[in-house]
Motif scaffolding. Sequence first.
Motif, PDB file in Angstrom:
ATOM      1  N   ARG A   1      -2.039   0.922   3.463  1.00  0.00           N
ATOM      2  CA  ARG A   1      -2.055   0.856   2.000  1.00  0.00           C
ATOM      3  C   ARG A   1      -0.869   0.053   1.485  1.00  0.00           C
ATOM      4  O   ARG A   1       0.181   0.014   2.102  1.00  0.00           O
ATOM      5  N   ASP A   2      -1.067  -0.545   0.336  1.00  0.00           N
ATOM      6  CA  ASP A   2      -0.016  -1.376  -0.263  1.00  0.00           C
ATOM      7  C   ASP A   2       0.789  -0.531  -1.259  1.00  0.00           C
ATOM      8  O   ASP A   2       0.674  -0.710  -2.474  1.00  0.00           O
ATOM      9  N   ILE A   3       1.570   0.410  -0.713  1.00  0.00           N
ATOM     10  CA  ILE A   3       2.411   1.269  -1.543  1.00  0.00           C
ATOM     11  C   ILE A   3       3.823   1.274  -0.971  1.00  0.00           C
ATOM     12  O   ILE A   3       4.043   0.860   0.162  1.00  0.00           O
ATOM     13  N   THR A   4       4.756   1.776  -1.762  1.00  0.00           N
ATOM     14  CA  THR A   4       6.138   1.824  -1.287  1.00  0.00           C
ATOM     15  C   THR A   4       6.301   2.927  -0.251  1.00  0.00           C
ATOM     16  O   THR A   4       5.480   3.842  -0.157  1.00  0.00           O
ATOM     17  N   LYS A   5       7.389   2.843   0.494  1.00  0.00           N
ATOM     18  CA  LYS A   5       7.684   3.842   1.510  1.00  0.00           C
ATOM     19  C   LYS A   5       7.881   5.221   0.860  1.00  0.00           C
ATOM     20  O   LYS A   5       7.431   6.237   1.388  1.00  0.00           O
ATOM     21  N   THR A   6       8.522   5.237  -0.290  1.00  0.00           N
ATOM     22  CA  THR A   6       8.755   6.494  -1.006  1.00  0.00           C
ATOM     23  C   THR A   6       7.437   7.138  -1.418  1.00  0.00           C
ATOM     24  O   THR A   6       7.259   8.353  -1.259  1.00  0.00           O
ATOM     25  N   GLU A   7       6.512   6.320  -1.930  1.00  0.00           N
ATOM     26  CA  GLU A   7       5.198   6.850  -2.302  1.00  0.00           C
ATOM     27  C   GLU A   7       4.463   7.386  -1.087  1.00  0.00           C
ATOM     28  O   GLU A   7       3.814   8.439  -1.157  1.00  0.00           O
ATOM     29  N   ALA A   8       4.561   6.684   0.022  1.00  0.00           N
ATOM     30  CA  ALA A   8       3.904   7.135   1.249  1.00  0.00           C
ATOM     31  C   ALA A   8       4.470   8.480   1.693  1.00  0.00           C
ATOM     32  O   ALA A   8       3.719   9.392   2.062  1.00  0.00           O
TER      33      ALA A   8
ATOM     34  N   GLU B   1      -1.130   5.624   5.166  1.00  0.00           N
ATOM     35  CA  GLU B   1      -0.211   5.658   4.020  1.00  0.00           C
ATOM     36  C   GLU B   1       0.987   4.740   4.240  1.00  0.00           C
ATOM     37  O   GLU B   1       1.403   4.033   3.326  1.00  0.00           O
TER      38      GLU B   1
ATOM     39  N   LYS C   1      -1.225  -3.249  10.074  1.00  0.00           N
ATOM     40  CA  LYS C   1      -1.157  -4.056   8.852  1.00  0.00           C
ATOM     41  C   LYS C   1      -2.303  -5.068   8.784  1.00  0.00           C
ATOM     42  O   LYS C   1      -2.734  -5.437   7.697  1.00  0.00           O
TER      43      LYS C   1
END
Length: 151
Positions: A111-118, A107, A19
């Motif tokens: 990256r600053d994305i949700t766990k679902t998107e990852a 991922e 992170k």
Amino acid sequence: MNIVWHYLDKKMAAINALKDYSNMEYIIEHTDEDIATIHEKIESPRSSVPTGMPNAHNPKAIEDRLVFGIDEIDVLKERYRQALEYMKWFKPAWENLDEDSQFILNEFFVRDITKTEAILNVSEQLHIERSWVYKKKEDALRQLTLLLYGI
């Protein structure tokens, strides 16, 4: 080996290191610009703002501004030194991971994305089911943890 190392949560430490990666890159890339900006602030004369109010005269205002600027530069240089130290420690481990592991960890943790998107991104990119994404993530994280901390 010190007994404390048996109780260190190495997996969580590896996640925190992941992170911090983008922050450390940013510090290394922008410290020179930040220092130059502070130098400009220190060296430029202060403009007066006519407000109609009497001005409180501080005979040490210029000295205070210089000292504050020097302190800011010292903080930036220390952050830069720590970022270089971090990269010297982290980069070799990161580069020893295969491309898929790097992609998965990037991922999930960089990256600053949700766990679902990852999960969806990894599943789509590697052509694997969701259940395998979790396994691959844990394997990649275990491998990075091993590279960073050893046993």
